[in-house]
Every structure is written in structure tokens, then in C-alpha cells.
Design a protein around this motif. Structure first.
Motif, PDB file in Angstrom:
ATOM      1  N   ARG A 244       0.855  -1.181   0.000  1.00 55.56           N
ATOM      2  CA  ARG A 244       0.000   0.000   0.000  1.00 55.56           C
ATOM      3  C   ARG A 244       0.892   1.233   0.000  1.00 55.56           C
ATOM      4  O   ARG A 244       1.768   1.368   0.860  1.00 55.56           O
ATOM      5  CB  ARG A 244      -0.882   0.005   1.238  1.00 55.56           C
ATOM      6  CG  ARG A 244      -1.707   1.286   1.349  1.00 55.56           C
ATOM      7  CD  ARG A 244      -2.518   1.364   2.632  1.00 55.56           C
ATOM      8  NE  ARG A 244      -2.869   2.764   2.835  1.00 55.56           N
ATOM      9  CZ  ARG A 244      -3.065   3.331   4.012  1.00 55.56           C
ATOM     10  NH1 ARG A 244      -2.977   2.621   5.124  1.00 55.56           N
ATOM     11  NH2 ARG A 244      -3.355   4.614   4.099  1.00 55.56           N
ATOM     12  N   VAL A 245       0.692   2.114  -0.970  1.00 60.47           N
ATOM     13  CA  VAL A 245       1.405   3.389  -0.977  1.00 60.47           C
ATOM     14  C   VAL A 245       0.413   4.495  -1.300  1.00 60.47           C
ATOM     15  O   VAL A 245      -0.222   4.482  -2.349  1.00 60.47           O
ATOM     16  CB  VAL A 245       2.554   3.409  -2.021  1.00 60.47           C
ATOM     17  CG1 VAL A 245       3.105   4.824  -2.170  1.00 60.47           C
ATOM     18  CG2 VAL A 245       3.676   2.466  -1.626  1.00 60.47           C
ATOM     19  N   ASP A 246       0.232   5.412  -0.358  1.00 59.75           N
ATOM     20  CA  ASP A 246      -0.601   6.591  -0.611  1.00 59.75           C
ATOM     21  C   ASP A 246      -0.310   7.632   0.459  1.00 59.75           C
ATOM     22  O   ASP A 246       0.428   7.373   1.398  1.00 59.75           O
ATOM     23  CB  ASP A 246      -2.091   6.224  -0.628  1.00 59.75           C
ATOM     24  CG  ASP A 246      -2.514   5.529   0.645  1.00 59.75           C
ATOM     25  OD1 ASP A 246      -2.366   6.118   1.723  1.00 59.75           O
ATOM     26  OD2 ASP A 246      -2.976   4.369   0.571  1.00 59.75           O
ATOM     27  N   ALA A 292       3.153  -1.477  -9.890  1.00 62.20           N
ATOM     28  CA  ALA A 292       4.434  -1.184  -9.237  1.00 62.20           C
ATOM     29  C   ALA A 292       4.495   0.290  -8.877  1.00 62.20           C
ATOM     30  O   ALA A 292       3.911   1.137  -9.554  1.00 62.20           O
ATOM     31  CB  ALA A 292       5.603  -1.534 -10.166  1.00 62.20           C
ATOM     32  N   CYS A 293       5.220   0.574  -7.803  1.00 61.80           N
ATOM     33  CA  CYS A 293       5.368   1.950  -7.337  1.00 61.80           C
ATOM     34  C   CYS A 293       6.692   2.524  -7.793  1.00 61.80           C
ATOM     35  O   CYS A 293       7.723   1.853  -7.748  1.00 61.80           O
ATOM     36  CB  CYS A 293       5.294   2.002  -5.807  1.00 61.80           C
ATOM     37  SG  CYS A 293       5.409   3.676  -5.161  1.00 61.80           S
ATOM     38  N   VAL A 294       6.655   3.783  -8.184  1.00 66.18           N
ATOM     39  CA  VAL A 294       7.872   4.469  -8.635  1.00 66.18           C
ATOM     40  C   VAL A 294       8.886   4.598  -7.493  1.00 66.18           C
ATOM     41  O   VAL A 294      10.085   4.730  -7.726  1.00 66.18           O
ATOM     42  CB  VAL A 294       7.502   5.855  -9.219  1.00 66.18           C
ATOM     43  CG1 VAL A 294       7.079   6.817  -8.111  1.00 66.18           C
ATOM     44  CG2 VAL A 294       8.636   6.438 -10.033  1.00 66.18           C
ATOM     45  N   SER A 295       8.399   4.542  -6.248  1.00 69.16           N
ATOM     46  CA  SER A 295       9.297   4.651  -5.091  1.00 69.16           C
ATOM     47  C   SER A 295       9.970   3.330  -4.753  1.00 69.16           C
ATOM     48  O   SER A 295      10.710   3.251  -3.777  1.00 69.16           O
ATOM     49  CB  SER A 295       8.532   5.104  -3.850  1.00 69.16           C
ATOM     50  OG  SER A 295       7.919   6.327  -4.082  1.00 69.16           O
ATOM     51  N   GLY A 385       2.186   3.465 -10.509  1.00 70.69           N
ATOM     52  CA  GLY A 385       0.935   3.792  -9.834  1.00 70.69           C
ATOM     53  C   GLY A 385       0.679   5.284  -9.717  1.00 70.69           C
ATOM     54  O   GLY A 385      -0.463   5.741  -9.847  1.00 70.69           O
ATOM     55  N   TYR A 386       1.722   6.079  -9.493  1.00 69.83           N
ATOM     56  CA  TYR A 386       1.495   7.508  -9.231  1.00 69.83           C
ATOM     57  C   TYR A 386       1.078   8.272 -10.486  1.00 69.83           C
ATOM     58  O   TYR A 386       0.687   9.432 -10.394  1.00 69.83           O
ATOM     59  CB  TYR A 386       2.746   8.152  -8.604  1.00 69.83           C
ATOM     60  CG  TYR A 386       3.786   8.626  -9.592  1.00 69.83           C
ATOM     61  CD1 TYR A 386       4.609   7.726 -10.247  1.00 69.83           C
ATOM     62  CD2 TYR A 386       3.945   9.977  -9.883  1.00 69.83           C
ATOM     63  CE1 TYR A 386       5.558   8.148 -11.160  1.00 69.83           C
ATOM     64  CE2 TYR A 386       4.897  10.424 -10.785  1.00 69.83           C
ATOM     65  CZ  TYR A 386       5.694   9.497 -11.424  1.00 69.83           C
ATOM     66  OH  TYR A 386       6.622   9.916 -12.332  1.00 69.83           O
ATOM     67  N   VAL A 387       1.172   7.644 -11.672  1.00 67.41           N
ATOM     68  CA  VAL A 387       0.687   8.275 -12.898  1.00 67.41           C
ATOM     69  C   VAL A 387      -0.436   7.467 -13.535  1.00 67.41           C
ATOM     70  O   VAL A 387      -0.708   7.600 -14.730  1.00 67.41           O
ATOM     71  CB  VAL A 387       1.824   8.471 -13.935  1.00 67.41           C
ATOM     72  CG1 VAL A 387       2.756   9.588 -13.501  1.00 67.41           C
ATOM     73  CG2 VAL A 387       2.599   7.177 -14.165  1.00 67.41           C
TER      74      VAL A 387
HETATM   75 MO   LIG Z   1       3.714   4.864  -6.078  1.00 63.12          MO
END
Ligand SMILES: [Mo]
Ligand SMILES: Nc1nc2c(c(=O)[nH]1)N[C@H]1C(S)=C(S)[C@@H](COP(=O)(O)O)O[C@H]1N2
Length: 530
Positions: A244-246, A292-295, A385-387
Motif C-alpha cells: 500500500r502506498v498513498d 508497481a510503485c515508482v518509489s 501507480g502515481y501516474v
Molecule cells: Mo507509487
């Protein structure tokens, strides 16, 4: 008589200790009162949450990256703890200040109420000035309490014998402190028990939700996609294990019964406003997609694969009259906005180029969990995910990249970010101590929407050896791989690299996650016993 009572008795060390305790107690009572009110008004309007959210929004990207690296998914808990610690220190200092200047100490407490109130009403999901009340009322109660407590501590007349006066003062102080501390604790407990638990309607609406059957079901995961190797990631990530990333300190609880999605903006000939039933009545598809998360650092945990149920975003946009830029449409950016004010910008071209970009309401056979965006989120295979993956979505606006920067862009992240090809060694783990003999080196590799063509493994500076790949599910999902290694005693470095479906191999050079995702090869170091 002297008008300034605080001069009656010289404060002793015990007085100072009690003043610190009085400051802390006032802060505690202020937060308890604010908590009760936030329970009545809106849970997110409580001062600690509101200030925390505001801090998250204003945190410089470098600090945030450091926090994610250091604390991982506990970063939010660490932030809230930090805020409470800072508040505690300030409250203690205000207690000491009040010992010299009662009024200044009390005003200091009020000042913090103003900060909390400002944070609460300037949150993007605040739609009422009422959100200021928990902080303000809490602060007023805290300020009055501090004023009264310090008054009790310095109440004795200057003419009284000093020893006796001090003892009488402390008794008065302790009586007030104990009474208010107990009252505030009781009020907070009653408030929590009696108040509506946050998101009751949302929880009921999720429980009542029946997912539709897809017109186009995902094919069964091929046998052979899941390799039988202990320690490898499950091919489909269970919801409870999905990363989970938010930015949400309090997970939004959206009531599916009142949820609507608005589609508007440049090139939209027919604006849409859909409720969940109307969305689920459209053609429903089911797809396996790896997110996938950019982080995610090289070798990191922020990637997962799930079976999603939803509608094709491209169908919805076409229905609203939208054309992609390649067909002359005026908008090149689709901005998704969530109920908590997050904005996520995606290329319209990618959404409409035939890939399975989804508005998803199901995840691995159940309605989306709240953590993962209930009731509806977006997913676009091949983009970080962030885009692409807006959770708790409430609107879609067609605009241009020139005209609008989504949330992460002014914070230093790239406006457009296709996923980079990555591979990860799941087993053996870094610093493991396997026995000599056959050791299975295995893991996952992903290059969503391009697919994985090859994975190679290297031991120390030896030659690259091709790993055996699990069967491909789709090119939008990750792929497992395994390589049996005849391990010899000693310390060894194991390295992996993948080649995507377009024939491009992961570059060796490590780059930072900022601005558009980490690159480089993943290695682990193991010591083989004899
Ligand atoms: Mo992300
Ligand atoms: N509303 C909202 N959506 C969001 C985010 C967010 O902070 N708020 N984070 C994004 C990021 S950075 C990622 S990587 C994915 C993560 O989705 P997950 O938490 O379901 O794994 O959600 C995306 N969608």
C-alpha cells in the motif's frame, strides 16, 4: 497587595515539574476534547490527523523518500508519533512559560488550536468551516485548564508560611488536574463508544456489494506461472499482502451507495456522471495486472500482482466523445481526482491505445479493499501507480500536460512514467546462509505491457546464465523465474537482470527512484556453508 499572584511564592523545582505536568495535561485534554468533536463532525478534522496530512503535502520529496526508505509502510505511524512527541514538548514548554506568565502560556495553547484549525479547513477534502471546531474548542478548553491549573499552583497568599503554602498549592493543583484528566479521558472513551465509527455506511455498502460477472473473464492463470520454489513471491498477491502506498493518514471510507464518478473536460462532448450501479452495468472485464510503485528501490517490495474486475476506461471515454491525440483529440492528459484531493495524471494516448486500462471495483474476487481504493480505482498496465492508479477516484478530467501538473509533478517526479524493466531475487534472501549443494535462485521480473522475454543470473563475476521462466500469464503481469545453482562454500554475490519483450535488457547502472523510477540490477550476498 501585589496584583501578580505568581510573585507570591518563588517557584521551586517541584513547582516547575508540576507546571510541566500541567502543560502536558492541558495538551492531552485539548486533544481529547478535539477527538470527541472530530468524532461528531468528521474524523479527518481532528488536529493531529489534519496537521499530519498537511505535513505530508508539504514534505520535500527528498525527506519523503528517506522516510519511505527508512520506515517503509510504517512511515505514517512514525509521522503521527512524531507529531504527538513535538506537541508534548511544546505543551511542556508552555506549562513552564505559564508559571512565569499565566496568560502567555494559555495564549500559546490557543495558538496551537489555530494551527490545527487552519490545517483542518485547508485540507482538500474539507468542505465546511465546521472542521475548524475540534481544534479550536479543544484549544480553548486546554488554555483555560492551563490557566486555572497554574493559578491553583500559585494560589497561596504571600503571608502564609512557605512550606505550608506550597503543600496547600500542590494539593489544589492535583485535585483539579486529576478531575479534569479523568473527565477528559471518560469523555473521549464515551465519544468513541457512542459516536459513529468512521465509515459505518461505507463498510455496510462494501459488505452489500455484489460484483457483476465479467463479459470477458481473465483466462485461468496458466499452470506453470506459479513455480514450485519455497520463498518465491506468490504469482497472485493476496489482498492482505498487497503493498500500500498513498498519502492518506486516514484511509478514505467512501459509501458506495452515494459514490459518483464525473467525466468532463476538453473534448468531452457528453459529460458523464455515473453511480456504481451504472458503472457495473457496462461491459465488465477481468484482467491480471501487475502494479508497481515508482518509489520501489531495486529489489524492493512495492510491487504486486492481482486479478482486477472493472470496465475498460477507453470504452467510457469514447462514449463521452473523447478522441486520443493520435486521432486529433485536444486533450493529452487524463487527470483522475480522488475524494481526498489526490490528483494523478495519465497520458490519454496510453489509456486509449488498446491496452486494458481499467476503472476497477474488484480485486482478487472481492470488492476493492478500502486500503486499495474502494469503491473504484484506476489501473493502467505499464505505468507506475502515481501516474495511473488513482484510488478512491471521484472524477476524470481531460486536459493537457501543459495546462496542469498533477500532485507529484511539482514535487519533483516526472509527469509521465512508464514502468522500467525490473527483476528481483526473492530467494535466497540477502545475507542468507544456505548449505552447499543445489540452491534454487528464484524471483520475479516485470515489464508491464512489454512482457518479460528473458531472465539471466550471474554468480560473482561468472558468466550470465539463463534462468527458467514461469509460463507467461499476460504481458501485463510479472513473470517468475528460477535458476538451480550448484553452490560452493564461501561468500557469493548473486545478480539478476531481465530482458523485456522488446528485446531491451535492464541497464547495469543504478539510478535513484526519483524522478521516474529506479534502474539497475538486483544483487544479494550469501554465505554458503560447507
Ligand atoms: Mo507509487
Ligand atoms: N488517492 C490516491 N491514489 C493513489 C495514491 C495516493 O496517494 N492517493 N498513490 C498512488 C501510488 S504512488 C501507487 S504506487 C498506487 C498504490 O496502490 P496500492 O496502495 O493499492 O498498492 O496507488 C496510487 N493511487
Amino acid at each position: 497587595m501585589n496584583a501578580t499572584r505568581s510573585l507570591h511564592r518563588r517557584p521551586t523545582r517541584t513547582d516547575r515539574l508540576l507546571a510541566v505536568a500541567g502543560g502536558l495535561l492541558s495538551g492531552y485534554v485539548a486533544l481529547a476534547v478535539a477527538d470527541v468533536l472530530a468524532g461528531l463532525i468528521r474524523h479527518e478534522s481532528g488536529p493531529v490527523t489534519a496537521v499530519g496530512d498537511a505535513v505530508v503535502d508539504r514534505t520535500p520529496a527528498a525527506v519523503e523518500q528517506w522516510a519511505i526508505r527508512t520506515f517503509g509502510e510504517s512511515d505514517k505511524a512514525v509521522l503521527l508519533l512524531g507529531i504527538v512527541l513535538v506537541l508534548g514538548l511544546i505543551a511542556a514548554a508552555l506549562g513552564l512559560l505559564a508559571l512565569r506568565h499565566r496568560r502567555a502560556g494559555a495564549i500559546g495553547v490557543l495558538g496551537f488550536g489555530v494551527v490545527g484549525a487552519l490545517a483542518a479547513v485547508t485540507r482538500p477534502d474539507s468542505d465546511s468551516a465546521l472542521d475548524a471546531l475540534p481544534s479550536l474548542v479543544g484549544a480553548v478548553v486546554g488554555a483555560v485548564l492551563l490557566y486555572v491549573l497554574i493559578g491553583r499552583l500559585l494560589a497561596s497568599d504571600a503571608d502564609a508560611p512557605p512550606q505550608e503554602a506550597a503543600r496547600a498549592d500542590r494539593r489544589r493543583f492535583l485535585v483539579v488536574a486529576a478531575a479534569t484528566g479523568l473527565a477528559a479521558t471518560a469523555a473521549a472513551a464515551i465519544g468513541r463508544a457512542a459516536g459513529t465509527p468512521s465509515g459505518e455506511g461505507a463498510t455496510a455498502s462494501r459488505r452489500a456489494l455484489r460484483l457483476p460477472r465479467p463479459v470477458s473473464a481473465a483466462p485461468a492463470v496458466p499452470r506453470g506461472a506459479q513455480l514450485d520454489v519455497p520463498g518465491i513471491s506468490r504469482f497472485l498477491t493476496p489482498n492482505k499482502d498487497f503493498y500500500r502506498v498513498d498519502t492518506a493518514l486516514v484511509v478514505p471510507k467512501v459509501d458506495a451507495d452515494t459514490w459518483r464518478l464525473r467525466v468532463h473536460g476538453m473534448g468531452v462532448t457528453g459529460e458523464l456522471s455515473l453511480d456504481l450501479g451504472e458503472l457495473m452495468d457496462r461491459e465488465v472485464v477481468e484482467r491480471d495486472i501487475t502494479l508497481a510503485c515508482v518509489s520501489n528501490e531495486v529489489g524492493g517490495p512495492y510491487v504486486g500482482n492481482a486479478r482486477w474486475l472493472g470496465v475498460r476506461l477507453a470504452d467510457l471515454l469514447r462514449g463521452a466523445g473523447v478522441r486520443p491525440p493520435s486521432e486529433g483529440g485536444p486533450a493529452d492528459q487524463l487527470v483522475a481526482r480522488s475524494v481526498d484531493g489526490m490528483t494523478i495524471g495519465t497520458p490519454v494516448e496510453a489509456v486509449m491505445d488498446g491496452r486494458d486500462a481499467l476503472l476497477a471495483f474488484g480485486m482478487n474476487g472481492e470488492p476493492l479493499p478500502f486500503d486499495h481504493g474502494f469503491p473504484v480505482r484506476m489501473l493502467v498496465p505499464g505505468l507506475y501507480g502515481y501516474v495511473s492508479a488513482c484510488k478512491w477516484i471521484e472524477s476524470l478530467e481531460l486536459t493537457t500536460f501543459d495546462a496542469y501538473d498533477a500532485y507529484w509533478v511539482p514535487r519533483g517526479w516526472a509527469a509521465q512514467a512508464p514502468v522500467k524493466t525490473q527483476s528481483r531475487i526473492d530467494t535466497p534472501r540477502d545475507l542468507a546462509r544456505p548449505a552447499a549443494g543445489t540452491v534454487m535462485i528464484a524471483g520475479v521480473a516485470w515489464a508491464q505491457h512489454r512482457g518479460i522475454a528473458r531472465v539471466e543470473v550471474r554468480v560473482d563475476d561468472g558468466p550470465w546464465r539463463e534462468a527458467r521462466l514461469g509460463t507467461e500469464d499476460s504481458r501485463d503481469t510479472w513473470r517468475q523465474w528460477v535458476h538451480p545453482w550448484q553452490a560452493e562454500p564461501g561468500r557469493h554475490t548473486l545478480t539478476v537482470r531481465a530482458t523485456d519483450g522488446t528485446g531491451v535488457t535492464q541497464p547495469e547502472r543504478r539510478t535513484d527512484t526519483m524522478p521516474d523510477g529506479a534502474a539497475g540490477w538486483h544483487s544479494v550476498v550469501v554465505t554458503v556453508g560447507s
